[in-house]
Design an enzyme around this catalytic site. Structure first.
Site, short mmCIF file in Angstrom:
data_model
loop_
_atom_site.label_atom_id
_atom_site.label_comp_id
_atom_site.label_asym_id
_atom_site.label_seq_id
_atom_site.Cartn_x
_atom_site.Cartn_y
_atom_site.Cartn_z
CG HIS A 104 -1.61 0.89 1.28
ND1 HIS A 104 -1.54 2.70 0.71
CD2 HIS A 104 -2.77 0.88 0.48
CE1 HIS A 104 -2.68 3.43 1.15
NE2 HIS A 104 -3.75 2.86 0.70
CD GLU A 179 -5.44 2.03 -3.48
OE1 GLU A 179 -6.27 1.12 -2.81
OE2 GLU A 179 -4.64 2.51 -2.38
O1 LIG Z 1 -7.13 0.75 1.19
C1 LIG Z 1 -7.81 1.43 0.40
C2 LIG Z 1 -7.61 2.73 -0.31
O2 LIG Z 1 -5.97 3.19 -0.10
C3 LIG Z 1 -7.78 3.54 -0.33
O3 LIG Z 1 -8.49 4.85 0.05
P1 LIG Z 1 -9.94 5.95 0.49
O4 LIG Z 1 -10.53 5.63 0.33
O5 LIG Z 1 -9.75 6.31 2.19
O6 LIG Z 1 -8.98 7.32 -0.25
#
Ligand SMILES: O=C[C@H](O)COP(=O)(O)O
Length: 258
Positions: A104, A179
């Site tokens: 991540h 992401e």
């Molecule tokens: O683990 C999930 C992602 O990092 C997205 O997080 P978020 O939707 O709070 O930006």
């Protein structure tokens, strides 16, 4: 399996609680997510849930009679040894974990995790019979024409993917979560045209693998996001906007539409 003998790519959605909730809040949320499991199953959608480490065992018990796949937010690459503070992938598997998130952006940035670390972890996850959910993404949104930003994103993601794919067997199931770092924790997801084009490019990088390879989008995703991305992605990885369980239910319903 598809008629061509390739693994079927069912849609998949899930959420990580990161470090947001108390144990009591997590227990309550777990009950709520379990109640969404029959809907997800009826719509042929895989649903996963990633609580904090301390909650994993109670969550495994609470989800035992549901189809929700339990996840972990990270793990170490060794099963056993003198590694104080680390979490054994073998123990995660023993606890009932099916999916382990690695790489991540927050771990890469705050804890200085490298592509090599992520690859070692992914290999250990596969060795223990679980599925690595590998987060990838570009750090900044390149300015200029859309095609330049798309090209820059694919170029930045390529070594992140290659490190993992070189480390796991070709037939291992892998989930990639695209992401864009700049879209995490934002007010809205990345522009749909950008995501669709990048994911199409990423798909080309994993073409020909024998293992099931699904690509999710994550980064401020919520209700309304999948509809814009469904030509390219297999699902969503939700963060904050799934804290309201009604939003997760709406996303599941949207993903069930053809
Ligand atoms: O683990 C999930 C992602 O990092 C997205 O997080 P978020 O939707 O709070 O930006």
């Amino acid at each position: 399996m598809s008629p061509l003998g390739l693994p079927e790519r069912r849609r998949i959605v899930g959420t990580s609680l990161k470090c947001y909730f108390s144990l009591a809040q997590t227990a309550e949320y777990t009950r709520a997510i379990a109640s969404l499991s029959p809907t997800a199953s009826a719509l042929n959608i895989d649903l996963f849930f990633i609580p904090d480490f301390i909650s994993i065992s109670p969550c495994a018990t609470a989800l035992a009679h549901s189809s929700v796949q339990l996840g972990a937010q990270d793990c170490f690459w060794e099963d056993r040894g003198a590694y104080t503070g680390e979490v054994s992938p073998a123990n995660l598997a023993e606890a009932g974990v099916k999916i382990v998130e690695v790489g991540h952006a927050e771990r890469r940035q705050i804890f200085r995790e490298t592509d090599k670390d992520v690859a070692l972890k992914a290999a250990a996850i596969v060795k223990n019979g679980m599925v690595p959910l590998v987060c990838i993404g570009e750090k900044t949104h390149a300015s200029g024409p859309v095609s330049a930003a798309v090209g820059a994103a694919i170029t930045e993601c390529k070594p992140q993917i290659k490190a993992v794919m070189d480390a796991v067997p070709d037939d291992a199931e892998v989930i990639l979560a695209y992401e864009p770092v700049w879209a995490i924790g934002a007010t809205q997801p990345a522009n749909a045209d950008h995501v669709v084009a990048v994911v199409q490019g990423l798909r080309g990088l994993v073409e020909g693998r024998r293992g099931l390879t699904r690509i999710l989008y994550g980064g401020s995703a919520g209700p309304g996001t999948f509809i814009q991305l469904k030509s390219a992605v297999d699902g969503l990885f939700l963060g904050r906007f799934a804290h309201d369980i009604n939003n997760l239910e709406r996303v599941i319903q949207e993903m069930g539409e053809p």
